[in-house]
Design a protein around this motif. Sequence first.
Motif, PDB file in Angstrom:
ATOM      1  N   MET A 123      66.838  22.290   2.885  1.00 33.71           N
ATOM      2  CA  MET A 123      68.209  22.718   2.835  1.00 33.71           C
ATOM      3  C   MET A 123      68.393  23.767   3.921  1.00 33.71           C
ATOM      4  O   MET A 123      67.446  24.409   4.334  1.00 33.71           O
ATOM      5  N   GLY A 124      69.624  23.939   4.352  1.00 35.64           N
ATOM      6  CA  GLY A 124      69.889  24.875   5.434  1.00 35.64           C
ATOM      7  C   GLY A 124      69.889  24.156   6.762  1.00 35.64           C
ATOM      8  O   GLY A 124      70.127  22.961   6.822  1.00 35.64           O
ATOM      9  N   SER A 125      69.636  24.873   7.829  1.00 36.68           N
ATOM     10  CA  SER A 125      69.602  24.243   9.144  1.00 36.68           C
ATOM     11  C   SER A 125      68.613  24.985  10.029  1.00 36.68           C
ATOM     12  O   SER A 125      68.359  26.173   9.845  1.00 36.68           O
ATOM     13  N   PRO A 126      68.053  24.275  11.023  1.00 37.76           N
ATOM     14  CA  PRO A 126      67.118  24.934  11.929  1.00 37.76           C
ATOM     15  C   PRO A 126      67.832  25.957  12.809  1.00 37.76           C
ATOM     16  O   PRO A 126      69.025  25.845  13.076  1.00 37.76           O
ATOM     17  N   SER A 127      67.108  26.946  13.270  1.00 38.26           N
ATOM     18  CA  SER A 127      67.691  28.025  14.070  1.00 38.26           C
ATOM     19  C   SER A 127      68.256  27.522  15.396  1.00 38.26           C
ATOM     20  O   SER A 127      69.072  28.194  16.013  1.00 38.26           O
ATOM     21  N   THR A 128      67.862  26.329  15.824  1.00 38.36           N
ATOM     22  CA  THR A 128      68.338  25.774  17.093  1.00 38.36           C
ATOM     23  C   THR A 128      69.616  24.951  16.949  1.00 38.36           C
ATOM     24  O   THR A 128      70.176  24.500  17.943  1.00 38.36           O
ATOM     25  N   GLU A 129      70.101  24.755  15.726  1.00 39.60           N
ATOM     26  CA  GLU A 129      71.297  23.924  15.515  1.00 39.60           C
ATOM     27  C   GLU A 129      72.558  24.628  16.016  1.00 39.60           C
ATOM     28  O   GLU A 129      72.770  25.813  15.740  1.00 39.60           O
ATOM     29  N   LEU A 130      73.377  23.882  16.747  1.00 37.74           N
ATOM     30  CA  LEU A 130      74.629  24.429  17.254  1.00 37.74           C
ATOM     31  C   LEU A 130      75.578  24.735  16.089  1.00 37.74           C
ATOM     32  O   LEU A 130      75.564  24.044  15.073  1.00 37.74           O
ATOM     33  N   SER A 131      76.384  25.755  16.237  1.00 38.90           N
ATOM     34  CA  SER A 131      77.392  26.163  15.248  1.00 38.90           C
ATOM     35  C   SER A 131      76.776  26.577  13.915  1.00 38.90           C
ATOM     36  O   SER A 131      77.419  26.526  12.872  1.00 38.90           O
ATOM     37  N   ARG A 132      75.524  26.959  13.927  1.00 38.19           N
ATOM     38  CA  ARG A 132      74.823  27.397  12.714  1.00 38.19           C
ATOM     39  C   ARG A 132      75.308  28.786  12.336  1.00 38.19           C
ATOM     40  O   ARG A 132      75.493  29.655  13.179  1.00 38.19           O
ATOM     41  N   ASP A 133      75.554  29.013  11.034  1.00 36.44           N
ATOM     42  CA  ASP A 133      75.944  30.341  10.559  1.00 36.44           C
ATOM     43  C   ASP A 133      74.725  31.254  10.520  1.00 36.44           C
ATOM     44  O   ASP A 133      73.590  30.801  10.301  1.00 36.44           O
ATOM     45  N   ALA A 134      74.942  32.539  10.712  1.00 39.55           N
ATOM     46  CA  ALA A 134      73.837  33.501  10.771  1.00 39.55           C
ATOM     47  C   ALA A 134      73.068  33.593   9.459  1.00 39.55           C
ATOM     48  O   ALA A 134      71.894  33.933   9.445  1.00 39.55           O
ATOM     49  N   ASP A 135      73.722  33.285   8.325  1.00 39.00           N
ATOM     50  CA  ASP A 135      73.051  33.427   7.026  1.00 39.00           C
ATOM     51  C   ASP A 135      72.349  32.144   6.568  1.00 39.00           C
ATOM     52  O   ASP A 135      71.839  32.081   5.461  1.00 39.00           O
ATOM     53  N   GLU A 185      62.778  24.527   1.842  1.00 36.26           N
ATOM     54  CA  GLU A 185      62.539  23.356   1.012  1.00 36.26           C
ATOM     55  C   GLU A 185      63.139  23.578  -0.370  1.00 36.26           C
ATOM     56  O   GLU A 185      63.101  24.686  -0.910  1.00 36.26           O
ATOM     57  N   VAL A 186      63.693  22.511  -0.934  1.00 37.13           N
ATOM     58  CA  VAL A 186      64.287  22.559  -2.270  1.00 37.13           C
ATOM     59  C   VAL A 186      63.692  21.427  -3.092  1.00 37.13           C
ATOM     60  O   VAL A 186      63.512  20.318  -2.591  1.00 37.13           O
ATOM     61  N   THR A 187      63.378  21.704  -4.347  1.00 35.49           N
ATOM     62  CA  THR A 187      62.897  20.683  -5.270  1.00 35.49           C
ATOM     63  C   THR A 187      63.943  20.472  -6.345  1.00 35.49           C
ATOM     64  O   THR A 187      64.322  21.421  -7.044  1.00 35.49           O
ATOM     65  N   LEU A 188      64.445  19.238  -6.461  1.00 34.30           N
ATOM     66  CA  LEU A 188      65.410  18.921  -7.502  1.00 34.30           C
ATOM     67  C   LEU A 188      64.652  18.687  -8.806  1.00 34.30           C
ATOM     68  O   LEU A 188      63.682  17.936  -8.838  1.00 34.30           O
TER      69      LEU A 188
END
Length: 74
Positions: free
Chosen positions: A1-13, A18-21
């Motif tokens: 979950m979330g996004s990699p630090s290199t993703e464009l338009s990524r929010d700072a927070d 990893e998430v386990t359902l």
Amino acid sequence: MGSPSTELSRDADERLHEVTLTRDFYMATTETTQAQWESVAPFPRAQSFPGADRAVHMVNWLEIQSWITALNGR
């Protein structure tokens, strides 16, 4: 979950993690149509692109939660 630090338009927070359902859940295979929304919601939504078979849009998280609660109550 979330996004990699290199993703464009990524929010700072955002933080990639990893998430386990732990519980099953149901998910629709298509978007909710305006006709489906109105069959459950007590009031119709104003839509920029009206049409019974078009996807509902311009709804916020609280409206969606209310709609899901009403749908689950059926």
